[in-house]
Design a protein around this motif. Structure first.
Motif, PDB file in Angstrom:
ATOM      1  N   GLY A  76     -25.069 -47.901 -14.573  1.00 42.15           N
ATOM      2  CA  GLY A  76     -24.969 -46.364 -15.055  1.00 42.15           C
ATOM      3  C   GLY A  76     -23.861 -45.992 -16.184  1.00 42.15           C
ATOM      4  O   GLY A  76     -23.990 -45.486 -17.075  1.00 42.15           O
ATOM      5  N   LEU A  77     -22.602 -46.395 -15.882  1.00 35.49           N
ATOM      6  CA  LEU A  77     -21.627 -46.057 -16.659  1.00 35.49           C
ATOM      7  C   LEU A  77     -21.793 -47.104 -17.998  1.00 35.49           C
ATOM      8  O   LEU A  77     -21.217 -46.541 -18.949  1.00 35.49           O
ATOM      9  CB  LEU A  77     -20.217 -46.423 -15.596  1.00 35.49           C
ATOM     10  CG  LEU A  77     -19.853 -45.386 -14.757  1.00 35.49           C
ATOM     11  CD1 LEU A  77     -18.740 -46.007 -13.693  1.00 35.49           C
ATOM     12  CD2 LEU A  77     -19.597 -44.056 -15.322  1.00 35.49           C
ATOM     13  N   GLY A  78     -22.080 -48.101 -17.690  1.00 31.49           N
ATOM     14  CA  GLY A  78     -22.295 -48.989 -19.001  1.00 31.49           C
ATOM     15  C   GLY A  78     -23.472 -48.441 -19.900  1.00 31.49           C
ATOM     16  O   GLY A  78     -23.376 -48.129 -20.954  1.00 31.49           O
ATOM     17  N   ILE A  79     -24.260 -47.569 -19.284  1.00 29.76           N
ATOM     18  CA  ILE A  79     -25.413 -46.544 -20.226  1.00 29.76           C
ATOM     19  C   ILE A  79     -24.576 -45.670 -20.812  1.00 29.76           C
ATOM     20  O   ILE A  79     -24.641 -45.258 -21.875  1.00 29.76           O
ATOM     21  CB  ILE A  79     -26.569 -46.423 -19.317  1.00 29.76           C
ATOM     22  CG1 ILE A  79     -27.496 -47.453 -19.036  1.00 29.76           C
ATOM     23  CG2 ILE A  79     -27.517 -45.320 -20.200  1.00 29.76           C
ATOM     24  CD1 ILE A  79     -28.501 -47.225 -17.969  1.00 29.76           C
ATOM     25  N   ILE A  81     -21.491 -45.578 -21.615  1.00 29.03           N
ATOM     26  CA  ILE A  81     -20.405 -45.886 -22.735  1.00 29.03           C
ATOM     27  C   ILE A  81     -21.429 -46.265 -24.046  1.00 29.03           C
ATOM     28  O   ILE A  81     -21.064 -45.740 -24.974  1.00 29.03           O
ATOM     29  CB  ILE A  81     -19.895 -47.232 -22.200  1.00 29.03           C
ATOM     30  CG1 ILE A  81     -18.545 -46.860 -21.274  1.00 29.03           C
ATOM     31  CG2 ILE A  81     -19.100 -47.829 -23.239  1.00 29.03           C
ATOM     32  CD1 ILE A  81     -17.927 -47.749 -20.826  1.00 29.03           C
ATOM     33  N   ALA A  82     -22.484 -46.838 -23.832  1.00 29.67           N
ATOM     34  CA  ALA A  82     -23.551 -47.236 -24.647  1.00 29.67           C
ATOM     35  C   ALA A  82     -23.950 -45.990 -25.484  1.00 29.67           C
ATOM     36  O   ALA A  82     -24.073 -45.599 -26.749  1.00 29.67           O
ATOM     37  CB  ALA A  82     -24.570 -47.982 -24.520  1.00 29.67           C
ATOM     38  N   LEU A  83     -24.362 -44.833 -24.426  1.00 30.88           N
ATOM     39  CA  LEU A  83     -24.748 -43.540 -25.370  1.00 30.88           C
ATOM     40  C   LEU A  83     -23.631 -42.674 -25.908  1.00 30.88           C
ATOM     41  O   LEU A  83     -23.945 -42.440 -27.079  1.00 30.88           O
ATOM     42  CB  LEU A  83     -25.104 -42.628 -24.117  1.00 30.88           C
ATOM     43  CG  LEU A  83     -26.655 -42.792 -23.521  1.00 30.88           C
ATOM     44  CD1 LEU A  83     -26.650 -41.703 -22.535  1.00 30.88           C
ATOM     45  CD2 LEU A  83     -27.415 -42.008 -24.750  1.00 30.88           C
ATOM     46  N   PHE A  84     -22.494 -42.938 -25.469  1.00 37.03           N
ATOM     47  CA  PHE A  84     -21.471 -42.203 -26.201  1.00 37.03           C
ATOM     48  C   PHE A  84     -20.974 -42.918 -27.342  1.00 37.03           C
ATOM     49  O   PHE A  84     -20.619 -42.284 -28.548  1.00 37.03           O
ATOM     50  CB  PHE A  84     -20.153 -42.094 -25.225  1.00 37.03           C
ATOM     51  CG  PHE A  84     -18.927 -41.424 -25.592  1.00 37.03           C
ATOM     52  CD1 PHE A  84     -18.935 -40.130 -25.358  1.00 37.03           C
ATOM     53  CD2 PHE A  84     -18.151 -41.910 -26.132  1.00 37.03           C
ATOM     54  CE1 PHE A  84     -18.044 -39.374 -25.980  1.00 37.03           C
ATOM     55  CE2 PHE A  84     -16.974 -40.980 -26.958  1.00 37.03           C
ATOM     56  CZ  PHE A  84     -17.014 -39.830 -26.658  1.00 37.03           C
ATOM     57  N   ARG A  85     -21.256 -44.235 -27.620  1.00 39.02           N
ATOM     58  CA  ARG A  85     -20.837 -45.022 -28.821  1.00 39.02           C
ATOM     59  C   ARG A  85     -21.929 -44.474 -29.860  1.00 39.02           C
ATOM     60  O   ARG A  85     -21.665 -44.230 -31.054  1.00 39.02           O
ATOM     61  CB  ARG A  85     -20.873 -46.482 -28.570  1.00 39.02           C
ATOM     62  CG  ARG A  85     -20.573 -47.394 -29.434  1.00 39.02           C
ATOM     63  CD  ARG A  85     -20.701 -48.651 -29.149  1.00 39.02           C
ATOM     64  NE  ARG A  85     -19.338 -48.945 -28.161  1.00 39.02           N
ATOM     65  CZ  ARG A  85     -19.629 -49.937 -27.399  1.00 39.02           C
ATOM     66  NH1 ARG A  85     -20.490 -50.708 -27.072  1.00 39.02           N
ATOM     67  NH2 ARG A  85     -18.521 -50.250 -26.437  1.00 39.02           N
TER      68      ARG A  85
ATOM     69  N   VAL B 165     -22.451 -55.877 -18.728  1.00 38.19           N
ATOM     70  CA  VAL B 165     -21.951 -56.699 -19.980  1.00 38.19           C
ATOM     71  C   VAL B 165     -22.488 -56.294 -21.191  1.00 38.19           C
ATOM     72  O   VAL B 165     -22.197 -55.942 -22.244  1.00 38.19           O
ATOM     73  CB  VAL B 165     -21.616 -57.924 -19.548  1.00 38.19           C
ATOM     74  CG1 VAL B 165     -21.342 -58.856 -20.757  1.00 38.19           C
ATOM     75  CG2 VAL B 165     -20.407 -57.997 -18.554  1.00 38.19           C
ATOM     76  N   VAL B 166     -23.904 -56.571 -20.941  1.00 39.96           N
ATOM     77  CA  VAL B 166     -24.896 -56.310 -22.213  1.00 39.96           C
ATOM     78  C   VAL B 166     -24.749 -54.943 -22.879  1.00 39.96           C
ATOM     79  O   VAL B 166     -24.693 -54.680 -23.948  1.00 39.96           O
ATOM     80  CB  VAL B 166     -26.225 -56.725 -21.639  1.00 39.96           C
ATOM     81  CG1 VAL B 166     -27.180 -56.450 -22.970  1.00 39.96           C
ATOM     82  CG2 VAL B 166     -26.393 -58.102 -21.622  1.00 39.96           C
ATOM     83  N   LEU B 167     -24.924 -53.930 -22.178  1.00 45.46           N
ATOM     84  CA  LEU B 167     -25.003 -52.669 -22.349  1.00 45.46           C
ATOM     85  C   LEU B 167     -23.478 -51.947 -22.959  1.00 45.46           C
ATOM     86  O   LEU B 167     -23.571 -51.320 -23.941  1.00 45.46           O
ATOM     87  CB  LEU B 167     -25.113 -51.529 -21.308  1.00 45.46           C
ATOM     88  CG  LEU B 167     -26.498 -51.333 -20.619  1.00 45.46           C
ATOM     89  CD1 LEU B 167     -26.478 -50.921 -19.417  1.00 45.46           C
ATOM     90  CD2 LEU B 167     -27.337 -50.889 -21.711  1.00 45.46           C
ATOM     91  N   THR B 168     -22.449 -52.580 -22.694  1.00 49.61           N
ATOM     92  CA  THR B 168     -21.164 -52.029 -23.007  1.00 49.61           C
ATOM     93  C   THR B 168     -20.772 -52.880 -24.178  1.00 49.61           C
ATOM     94  O   THR B 168     -19.499 -52.674 -24.909  1.00 49.61           O
ATOM     95  CB  THR B 168     -19.990 -52.141 -21.890  1.00 49.61           C
ATOM     96  OG1 THR B 168     -20.089 -53.395 -21.444  1.00 49.61           O
ATOM     97  CG2 THR B 168     -20.328 -50.996 -21.013  1.00 49.61           C
ATOM     98  N   ARG B 169     -21.379 -53.935 -24.441  1.00 49.47           N
ATOM     99  CA  ARG B 169     -20.866 -54.952 -25.708  1.00 49.47           C
ATOM    100  C   ARG B 169     -20.925 -54.300 -26.851  1.00 49.47           C
ATOM    101  O   ARG B 169     -22.095 -53.600 -27.373  1.00 49.47           O
ATOM    102  CB  ARG B 169     -21.622 -56.404 -25.476  1.00 49.47           C
ATOM    103  CG  ARG B 169     -20.883 -57.501 -26.124  1.00 49.47           C
ATOM    104  CD  ARG B 169     -21.730 -58.597 -26.137  1.00 49.47           C
ATOM    105  NE  ARG B 169     -23.268 -58.395 -26.449  1.00 49.47           N
ATOM    106  CZ  ARG B 169     -23.909 -59.145 -26.694  1.00 49.47           C
ATOM    107  NH1 ARG B 169     -23.745 -60.380 -26.588  1.00 49.47           N
ATOM    108  NH2 ARG B 169     -25.546 -58.851 -27.039  1.00 49.47           N
TER     109      ARG B 169
END
Lengths: 100, 175
Positions: A76-79, A81-85, B165-169
């Motif tokens: 969820g936090l990865g998503i 971060i990707a969204l915020f980017r 890892v894939v999502l935040t890369r």
């Protein structure tokens, strides 16, 4: 010895607060934290019944719930971060990438 | 005694949960969530689930919340400008933590005293929630009855790590 109904009532209250948080807040990080709150109250139920029935299965499932919560938080936090980017926001009202 | 500790921990958990939802700043929500997890760990301890209480503190209040705080730190630096208002709330959280720790310690002392009395009165009889016995039965259940789900969980963790890892890369332009 605390009666199991106490735990059930407490778990219900915390779960309800988590639901309110998911439904009312617009910050996606707080929504994720409210989901953690709900999972936590479920754990309390599982462990309370494990104690009541003298069966360790409830505690085993609590461990599984914690594991799934950890995995969910990571993804969820990865998503987020990707969204915020991509969108420069954490407000769920402004995130409409999948709108048709 | 046990009931008083229960009500204290329950009140702490509910108050912290309400604060998670009501706080305007994300960081305060995260800190309140840590307090809520701590209170729940105390309740697990009270229920005789020492291992779950430890896992709750280490995994939930430790690892997951550090992850949350890191993401908050990375994404939301602009809203961290009001230093006076931030300092004003420090005593509140300090008080909450102090109350929580006192309750947990009281409960621990109570349990310990009860265990002492118990082993003094009934020596030789088996009881699952004695010192160490609870974790032993839990381990038997986890590694015998639920061995397959336990192993599948490791695959879930692996997938979650790879996904994170894939999502935040950072996506580089490779054309």
């Amino acid at each position: 010895m605390v009666d199991i109904t106490h735990y059930l009532v407490l778990s219900t209250i915390v779960f309800s607060i988590g639901v309110v948080g998911v439904l009312t807040r617009r910050n996606v990080i707080i929504i994720l934290m409210s989901i953690e709150l709900m999972l936590n109250s479920v754990n309390l139920n599982l462990v309370a019944f494990s104690d009541q029935l003298q069966d360790p299965s409830g505690q085993v499932f609590a461990i599984f719930v914690i594991t799934v919560a950890a995995a969910e938080a990571a993804v969820g936090l990865g998503i987020i971060i990707a969204l915020f980017r991509n969108k420069e926001t954490v407000n769920v009202d402004e995130i409409d990438l999948m709108r048709g | 005694m046990t009931l008083i500790v229960f009500y204290g921990l329950a009140a702490t958990a509910v108050t912290a949960a309400i604060l998670v939802v009501l706080m305007s700043r994300v960081v305060y929500s995260a800190l309140a969530l840590i307090v809520c997890f701590g209170a729940t760990a105390g309740l697990f301890f009270q229920l005789g689930a020492q291992f779950i209480a430890a896992v709750q503190v280490i995994v939930y209040a430790g690892a997951i919340m550090v992850l949350f705080l890191f993401v908050i730190m990375l994404l939301d630096p602009a809203s961290e400008v009001f230093l006076p208002s931030r300092l004003k709330r420090v005593p509140v959280f300090a008080l909450a933590c102090a109350v929580l720790f006192t309750l947990v310690l009281l409960e621990a002392a109570d349990r310990w005293a009860a265990a002492q009395v118990f082993t003094d009165s009934i020596a030789g009889t088996e009881r699952s929630s004695g010192p160490g016995g609870e974790i032993e039965t839990l381990a038997h259940s986890l590694f015998r009855d639920y061995l397959l789900p336990f192993e599948v969980t490791s695959i879930l963790i692996l997938v979650a790590v790879l996904g994170a890892v894939v999502l935040t890369r950072q996506h580089h332009e490779t054309e």
